[in-house]
Design an enzyme around this catalytic site. Sequence first.
Site, PDB file in Angstrom:
ATOM      1  N   GLU A 115      35.337  39.711  36.389  1.00  8.72           N
ATOM      2  CA  GLU A 115      36.125  40.366  37.436  1.00  8.72           C
ATOM      3  C   GLU A 115      36.141  41.858  37.131  1.00  8.72           C
ATOM      4  O   GLU A 115      36.569  42.272  36.053  1.00  8.72           O
ATOM      5  CB  GLU A 115      37.555  39.843  37.509  1.00  8.72           C
ATOM      6  CG  GLU A 115      38.312  40.478  38.682  1.00  8.72           C
ATOM      7  CD  GLU A 115      39.787  40.103  38.742  1.00  8.72           C
ATOM      8  OE1 GLU A 115      40.388  40.276  39.818  1.00  8.72           O
ATOM      9  OE2 GLU A 115      40.349  39.654  37.720  1.00  8.72           O
ATOM     10  N   GLU A 163      38.344  46.418  33.240  1.00  5.24           N
ATOM     11  CA  GLU A 163      39.336  47.332  33.817  1.00  5.24           C
ATOM     12  C   GLU A 163      39.352  48.608  32.989  1.00  5.24           C
ATOM     13  O   GLU A 163      39.456  48.555  31.772  1.00  5.24           O
ATOM     14  CB  GLU A 163      40.714  46.663  33.826  1.00  5.24           C
ATOM     15  CG  GLU A 163      41.864  47.556  34.227  1.00  5.24           C
ATOM     16  CD  GLU A 163      41.720  48.090  35.646  1.00  5.24           C
ATOM     17  OE1 GLU A 163      41.694  49.331  35.793  1.00  5.24           O
ATOM     18  OE2 GLU A 163      41.624  47.276  36.588  1.00  5.24           O
ATOM     19  N   ASP A 188      34.400  51.583  32.498  1.00  5.38           N
ATOM     20  CA  ASP A 188      34.053  51.718  33.907  1.00  5.38           C
ATOM     21  C   ASP A 188      32.892  50.798  34.265  1.00  5.38           C
ATOM     22  O   ASP A 188      32.000  50.564  33.449  1.00  5.38           O
ATOM     23  CB  ASP A 188      33.676  53.175  34.200  1.00  5.38           C
ATOM     24  CG  ASP A 188      33.642  53.470  35.678  1.00  5.38           C
ATOM     25  OD1 ASP A 188      32.635  53.100  36.318  1.00  5.38           O
ATOM     26  OD2 ASP A 188      34.605  54.069  36.200  1.00  5.38           O
ATOM     27  N   ASP A 210      39.357  49.723  45.068  1.00  5.32           N
ATOM     28  CA  ASP A 210      39.726  50.977  45.727  1.00  5.32           C
ATOM     29  C   ASP A 210      38.755  51.222  46.881  1.00  5.32           C
ATOM     30  O   ASP A 210      37.542  51.258  46.680  1.00  5.32           O
ATOM     31  CB  ASP A 210      39.645  52.121  44.719  1.00  5.32           C
ATOM     32  CG  ASP A 210      40.294  53.402  45.221  1.00  5.32           C
ATOM     33  OD1 ASP A 210      40.216  53.677  46.437  1.00  5.32           O
ATOM     34  OD2 ASP A 210      40.877  54.125  44.394  1.00  5.32           O
ATOM     35  N   ASP A 223      41.980  43.725  51.615  1.00  4.86           N
ATOM     36  CA  ASP A 223      42.812  43.801  52.820  1.00  4.86           C
ATOM     37  C   ASP A 223      42.365  44.963  53.697  1.00  4.86           C
ATOM     38  O   ASP A 223      42.936  45.186  54.766  1.00  4.86           O
ATOM     39  CB  ASP A 223      44.284  43.979  52.445  1.00  4.86           C
ATOM     40  CG  ASP A 223      44.546  45.349  51.838  1.00  4.86           C
ATOM     41  OD1 ASP A 223      43.736  45.778  50.980  1.00  4.86           O
ATOM     42  OD2 ASP A 223      45.540  45.993  52.218  1.00  4.86           O
ATOM     43  N   GLU A 269      47.951  39.838  42.258  1.00  2.00           N
ATOM     44  CA  GLU A 269      49.284  40.415  42.465  1.00  2.00           C
ATOM     45  C   GLU A 269      49.340  41.199  43.766  1.00  2.00           C
ATOM     46  O   GLU A 269      50.310  41.102  44.532  1.00  2.00           O
ATOM     47  CB  GLU A 269      49.657  41.343  41.304  1.00  2.00           C
ATOM     48  CG  GLU A 269      49.849  40.657  39.961  1.00  2.00           C
ATOM     49  CD  GLU A 269      48.561  40.546  39.149  1.00  2.00           C
ATOM     50  OE1 GLU A 269      48.652  40.177  37.971  1.00  2.00           O
ATOM     51  OE2 GLU A 269      47.472  40.808  39.705  1.00  2.00           O
ATOM     52  N   TYR A 270      48.295  41.971  44.033  1.00  2.00           N
ATOM     53  CA  TYR A 270      48.283  42.819  45.219  1.00  2.00           C
ATOM     54  C   TYR A 270      48.056  42.004  46.483  1.00  2.00           C
ATOM     55  O   TYR A 270      48.584  42.322  47.539  1.00  2.00           O
ATOM     56  CB  TYR A 270      47.212  43.902  45.061  1.00  2.00           C
ATOM     57  CG  TYR A 270      47.401  44.693  43.797  1.00  2.00           C
ATOM     58  CD1 TYR A 270      48.522  45.506  43.627  1.00  2.00           C
ATOM     59  CD2 TYR A 270      46.495  44.592  42.747  1.00  2.00           C
ATOM     60  CE1 TYR A 270      48.718  46.202  42.451  1.00  2.00           C
ATOM     61  CE2 TYR A 270      46.687  45.289  41.565  1.00  2.00           C
ATOM     62  CZ  TYR A 270      47.799  46.097  41.425  1.00  2.00           C
ATOM     63  OH  TYR A 270      47.997  46.785  40.257  1.00  2.00           O
ATOM     64  N   GLU A 271      47.284  40.955  46.370  1.00  2.00           N
ATOM     65  CA  GLU A 271      47.043  40.092  47.525  1.00  2.00           C
ATOM     66  C   GLU A 271      48.342  39.488  48.030  1.00  2.00           C
ATOM     67  O   GLU A 271      48.584  39.426  49.238  1.00  2.00           O
ATOM     68  CB  GLU A 271      46.060  38.987  47.141  1.00  2.00           C
ATOM     69  CG  GLU A 271      45.688  38.062  48.274  1.00  2.00           C
ATOM     70  CD  GLU A 271      44.629  37.051  47.856  1.00  2.00           C
ATOM     71  OE1 GLU A 271      44.282  36.205  48.687  1.00  2.00           O
ATOM     72  OE2 GLU A 271      44.151  37.126  46.696  1.00  2.00           O
TER      73      GLU A 271
END
Length: 214
Positions: A43, A68, A95, A117, A153, A191-193
């Site tokens: 991921e 990450e 990165d 992003d 999203d 979490e963001y979803e």
Amino acid sequence: MRVRYKPWAEDYLKDHPELVDMDGQHAGKMTEWFDKTQPIHIEIGSGMGQFITTLAAQNPHINYISMEREKSIVYKVLDKVKEMGLTNLKIICNDAIELNEYFKDGEVSRIYLNFSDPWPKNRHAKRRLTYHTFLALYQQILNDEGDLHFKTDNRGLFAYSLESMSQFGMYFTKINLNLHQEDDGSNILTEYEKKFSDKGSRIYRMEAKFHSQK
């Protein structure tokens, strides 16, 4: 997302070299880093790690890499790995542009991009994780049966990614234009979803492969 700087995070991560690669010490030796030789799924941009740690717990027969670059977020992934006792999940703090420094050609079976992003300004397009520069890296490290799973999203990023992947020579095995309406129960929320979905945002998802991985 603005990340609040945690001055202690780097030292905390360095205290766990068995779980976190901070400076490329495992570059080119990803498979050997794990206790068992198993398929590797990555991921890129794991955030706080809810998605990748849930996957790792559900699939002990697969080795996972959380990639990450933000040290002030990575510590949360590390906390979850330790709390859950996961032996099939490692963390790279770097990165995505360095992917081919870490992984051998064809070493990876799946790549996840979740809520990356969008970099909405045209002049920043090359920073998007579905820009052709990154797609070339994914093609290099994925094996012949490997695939890419993408969720967002952001409608603009989704449309851009469909076009970018298609132009690069990829094909789509699944496209969801309203994931939560169509979900069969197998979707794992980040979490963001959850936050976006609770606000009524539509979630877009796709699965894609390269016509020729090499």
